[in-house]
Motif scaffolding. Structure first.
Motif, PDB file in Angstrom:
ATOM      1  N   GLU A 142       1.684  19.336 -14.778  1.00  0.00           N
ATOM      2  CA  GLU A 142       2.566  18.214 -14.441  1.00  0.00           C
ATOM      3  C   GLU A 142       1.835  16.871 -14.414  1.00  0.00           C
ATOM      4  O   GLU A 142       2.295  15.903 -15.014  1.00  0.00           O
ATOM      5  N   GLU A 143       0.699  16.802 -13.726  1.00  0.00           N
ATOM      6  CA  GLU A 143      -0.008  15.519 -13.647  1.00  0.00           C
ATOM      7  C   GLU A 143      -0.584  15.105 -14.998  1.00  0.00           C
ATOM      8  O   GLU A 143      -0.570  13.923 -15.341  1.00  0.00           O
ATOM      9  N   GLU A 144      -1.071  16.063 -15.772  1.00  0.00           N
ATOM     10  CA  GLU A 144      -1.594  15.737 -17.105  1.00  0.00           C
ATOM     11  C   GLU A 144      -0.484  15.129 -17.960  1.00  0.00           C
ATOM     12  O   GLU A 144      -0.677  14.098 -18.602  1.00  0.00           O
ATOM     13  N   ILE A 148      -0.423  11.270 -19.386  1.00  0.00           N
ATOM     14  CA  ILE A 148      -0.396  11.054 -20.835  1.00  0.00           C
ATOM     15  C   ILE A 148       0.864  10.297 -21.242  1.00  0.00           C
ATOM     16  O   ILE A 148       0.805   9.352 -22.024  1.00  0.00           O
ATOM     17  N   LEU A 149       2.008  10.683 -20.686  1.00  0.00           N
ATOM     18  CA  LEU A 149       3.242   9.994 -21.047  1.00  0.00           C
ATOM     19  C   LEU A 149       3.250   8.549 -20.560  1.00  0.00           C
ATOM     20  O   LEU A 149       3.692   7.657 -21.280  1.00  0.00           O
ATOM     21  N   LEU A 150       2.771   8.310 -19.365  1.00  0.00           N
ATOM     22  CA  LEU A 150       2.732   6.927 -18.880  1.00  0.00           C
ATOM     23  C   LEU A 150       1.801   6.076 -19.736  1.00  0.00           C
ATOM     24  O   LEU A 150       2.104   4.919 -20.036  1.00  0.00           O
ATOM     25  N   HIS A 151       0.693   6.643 -20.155  1.00  0.00           N
ATOM     26  CA  HIS A 151      -0.239   5.894 -21.007  1.00  0.00           C
ATOM     27  C   HIS A 151       0.378   5.672 -22.395  1.00  0.00           C
ATOM     28  O   HIS A 151       0.354   4.556 -22.917  1.00  0.00           O
ATOM     29  N   ALA A 152       0.954   6.717 -22.956  1.00  0.00           N
ATOM     30  CA  ALA A 152       1.493   6.623 -24.313  1.00  0.00           C
ATOM     31  C   ALA A 152       2.775   5.804 -24.372  1.00  0.00           C
ATOM     32  O   ALA A 152       2.964   4.989 -25.273  1.00  0.00           O
ATOM     33  N   VAL A 153       3.671   5.998 -23.415  1.00  0.00           N
ATOM     34  CA  VAL A 153       4.970   5.324 -23.448  1.00  0.00           C
ATOM     35  C   VAL A 153       4.865   3.880 -22.971  1.00  0.00           C
ATOM     36  O   VAL A 153       5.471   2.989 -23.543  1.00  0.00           O
ATOM     37  N   SER A 154       4.081   3.657 -21.909  1.00  0.00           N
ATOM     38  CA  SER A 154       4.037   2.321 -21.328  1.00  0.00           C
ATOM     39  C   SER A 154       2.869   1.494 -21.810  1.00  0.00           C
ATOM     40  O   SER A 154       2.868   0.285 -21.675  1.00  0.00           O
ATOM     41  N   GLY A 155       1.837   2.147 -22.337  1.00  0.00           N
ATOM     42  CA  GLY A 155       0.649   1.429 -22.758  1.00  0.00           C
ATOM     43  C   GLY A 155      -0.215   0.970 -21.593  1.00  0.00           C
ATOM     44  O   GLY A 155      -1.090   0.127 -21.754  1.00  0.00           O
ATOM     45  N   ILE A 161      -2.417   3.139 -14.166  1.00  0.00           N
ATOM     46  CA  ILE A 161      -1.764   4.428 -13.890  1.00  0.00           C
ATOM     47  C   ILE A 161      -2.257   4.974 -12.558  1.00  0.00           C
ATOM     48  O   ILE A 161      -1.466   5.475 -11.752  1.00  0.00           O
ATOM     49  N   ALA A 162      -3.553   4.867 -12.309  1.00  0.00           N
ATOM     50  CA  ALA A 162      -4.116   5.334 -11.038  1.00  0.00           C
ATOM     51  C   ALA A 162      -3.466   4.605  -9.869  1.00  0.00           C
ATOM     52  O   ALA A 162      -3.107   5.227  -8.861  1.00  0.00           O
ATOM     53  N   ASP A 163      -3.294   3.303 -10.000  1.00  0.00           N
ATOM     54  CA  ASP A 163      -2.653   2.527  -8.936  1.00  0.00           C
ATOM     55  C   ASP A 163      -1.204   2.956  -8.741  1.00  0.00           C
ATOM     56  O   ASP A 163      -0.750   3.130  -7.611  1.00  0.00           O
ATOM     57  N   LEU A 164      -0.485   3.144  -9.847  1.00  0.00           N
ATOM     58  CA  LEU A 164       0.926   3.527  -9.751  1.00  0.00           C
ATOM     59  C   LEU A 164       1.109   4.907  -9.123  1.00  0.00           C
ATOM     60  O   LEU A 164       2.020   5.120  -8.327  1.00  0.00           O
ATOM     61  N   LYS A 175      -7.826  14.050 -15.976  1.00  0.00           N
ATOM     62  CA  LYS A 175      -6.583  14.721 -16.368  1.00  0.00           C
ATOM     63  C   LYS A 175      -6.094  14.236 -17.731  1.00  0.00           C
ATOM     64  O   LYS A 175      -5.548  15.008 -18.518  1.00  0.00           O
ATOM     65  N   TYR A 176      -6.302  12.971 -18.011  1.00  0.00           N
ATOM     66  CA  TYR A 176      -5.911  12.425 -19.307  1.00  0.00           C
ATOM     67  C   TYR A 176      -6.701  13.089 -20.430  1.00  0.00           C
ATOM     68  O   TYR A 176      -6.126  13.577 -21.403  1.00  0.00           O
ATOM     69  N   HIS A 177      -8.019  13.130 -20.271  1.00  0.00           N
ATOM     70  CA  HIS A 177      -8.862  13.718 -21.318  1.00  0.00           C
ATOM     71  C   HIS A 177      -8.638  15.226 -21.448  1.00  0.00           C
ATOM     72  O   HIS A 177      -8.614  15.756 -22.555  1.00  0.00           O
ATOM     73  N   ARG A 178      -8.459  15.916 -20.316  1.00  0.00           N
ATOM     74  CA  ARG A 178      -8.177  17.349 -20.357  1.00  0.00           C
ATOM     75  C   ARG A 178      -6.844  17.605 -21.065  1.00  0.00           C
ATOM     76  O   ARG A 178      -6.727  18.505 -21.897  1.00  0.00           O
ATOM     77  N   GLY A 179      -5.846  16.791 -20.734  1.00  0.00           N
ATOM     78  CA  GLY A 179      -4.533  16.936 -21.369  1.00  0.00           C
ATOM     79  C   GLY A 179      -4.586  16.665 -22.856  1.00  0.00           C
ATOM     80  O   GLY A 179      -3.980  17.381 -23.655  1.00  0.00           O
ATOM     81  N   LEU A 180      -5.332  15.623 -23.255  1.00  0.00           N
ATOM     82  CA  LEU A 180      -5.462  15.330 -24.686  1.00  0.00           C
ATOM     83  C   LEU A 180      -6.166  16.460 -25.428  1.00  0.00           C
ATOM     84  O   LEU A 180      -5.780  16.813 -26.543  1.00  0.00           O
ATOM     85  N   LYS A 181      -7.180  17.015 -24.793  1.00  0.00           N
ATOM     86  CA  LYS A 181      -7.898  18.132 -25.410  1.00  0.00           C
ATOM     87  C   LYS A 181      -6.950  19.320 -25.621  1.00  0.00           C
ATOM     88  O   LYS A 181      -6.948  19.951 -26.679  1.00  0.00           O
ATOM     89  N   LYS A 182      -6.121  19.596 -24.610  1.00  0.00           N
ATOM     90  CA  LYS A 182      -5.134  20.682 -24.744  1.00  0.00           C
ATOM     91  C   LYS A 182      -4.147  20.369 -25.857  1.00  0.00           C
ATOM     92  O   LYS A 182      -3.814  21.245 -26.667  1.00  0.00           O
ATOM     93  N   LEU A 183      -3.658  19.116 -25.899  1.00  0.00           N
ATOM     94  CA  LEU A 183      -2.702  18.738 -26.939  1.00  0.00           C
ATOM     95  C   LEU A 183      -3.304  18.892 -28.330  1.00  0.00           C
ATOM     96  O   LEU A 183      -2.648  19.399 -29.241  1.00  0.00           O
ATOM     97  N   LYS A 184      -4.551  18.471 -28.497  1.00  0.00           N
ATOM     98  CA  LYS A 184      -5.214  18.613 -29.796  1.00  0.00           C
ATOM     99  C   LYS A 184      -5.334  20.075 -30.193  1.00  0.00           C
ATOM    100  O   LYS A 184      -5.090  20.438 -31.347  1.00  0.00           O
ATOM    101  N   SER A 185      -5.696  20.909 -29.237  1.00  0.00           N
ATOM    102  CA  SER A 185      -5.785  22.357 -29.517  1.00  0.00           C
ATOM    103  C   SER A 185      -4.424  22.910 -29.921  1.00  0.00           C
ATOM    104  O   SER A 185      -4.314  23.672 -30.871  1.00  0.00           O
ATOM    105  N   LEU A 186      -3.393  22.514 -29.210  1.00  0.00           N
ATOM    106  CA  LEU A 186      -2.040  22.991 -29.513  1.00  0.00           C
ATOM    107  C   LEU A 186      -1.584  22.512 -30.881  1.00  0.00           C
ATOM    108  O   LEU A 186      -0.938  23.243 -31.626  1.00  0.00           O
TER     109      LEU A 186
END
Length: 193
Positions: A142-144, A148-155, A161-164, A175-186
């Motif tokens: 969920e947090e990943e 990722i969506l807040l970074h990708a959608v909102s820029g 993001i940490a503040d929000l 979590k961002y880098h871990r999530g991206l790594k998972k997405l790349k693998s997928l």
């Protein structure tokens, strides 16, 4: 601003986007409905993504996103350029979502269908890409997914993001880098569960 090679960097693009949003906010503050409409069009996906990530209910997120834009319209005359205009807008959304949570006294998880609806809101995503993206995002924690969506959608930058989300920057980055790594693998067809 162009980099030495004549190509606009990601940072240059983010700065240009931020300046455009700032100008739209300033114009909306002077009563320009056209500027406000453009601001809405450019930021509605990010506002919805944030409210959905906090409220965990699609209908309440849509209502809160609309309330956010009403508040932005009302507050735009007092807007003063300082920092990121997107962060200013998303702070309003976050505060309204939290107020709604306090009033209802509930905390529930976001179901997969609601999370998967976020990338579907972007008209530039083809149906094929949307399907692949939704399937991949559904496999993230969920947090990943949220980060990722807040970074990708909102820029938004990771610090914003940490503040929000009221998380340490190091957690957001991890979590961002871990999530991206998972997405790349997928995306390569690897099973990363």
């Amino acid at each position: 601003m162009l980099a030495a090679s004549g190509v606009q960097t990601t940072e240059d693009k983010e700065n240009a986007r931020s300046r455009e949003l700032e100008q739209l906010l300033l114009q909306a503050g002077k009563g320009s409905r056209d500027a406000f409409g453009q601001l809405y069009t450019r930021t509605r996906g990010a506002v919805y993504a944030l409210t959905l990530s906090l409220l965990h209910n699609a209908q309440e997120a849509q209502d809160t996103a609309q309330d956010t834009f009403v508040k932005v319209w009302e507050s735009a005359p007092g807007y003063r350029p300082q920092g990121s205009p997107m962060a200013w807008l998303l702070t309003i959304a976050r505060n309204l979502a939290r107020s709604r949570l306090r009033q209802s006294g509930r905390l529930v998880g976001l179901d997969e269908e609601d999370w998967n609806a976020i990338p579907a809101a972007d008209p530039d995503v083809t149906p094929e890409d949307r399907q692949v993206l939704q399937e991949a995002l559904a496999r993230l924690g969920e947090e990943e997914r949220q980060i990722i969506l807040l970074h990708a959608v909102s820029g938004l930058k990771h610090r914003e993001i940490a503040d929000l989300l009221e998380l340490p920057v190091s957690t957001v980055l991890s979590k961002y880098h871990r999530g991206l790594k998972k997405l790349k693998s997928l995306m390569k067809g690897e099973d990363h569960t």
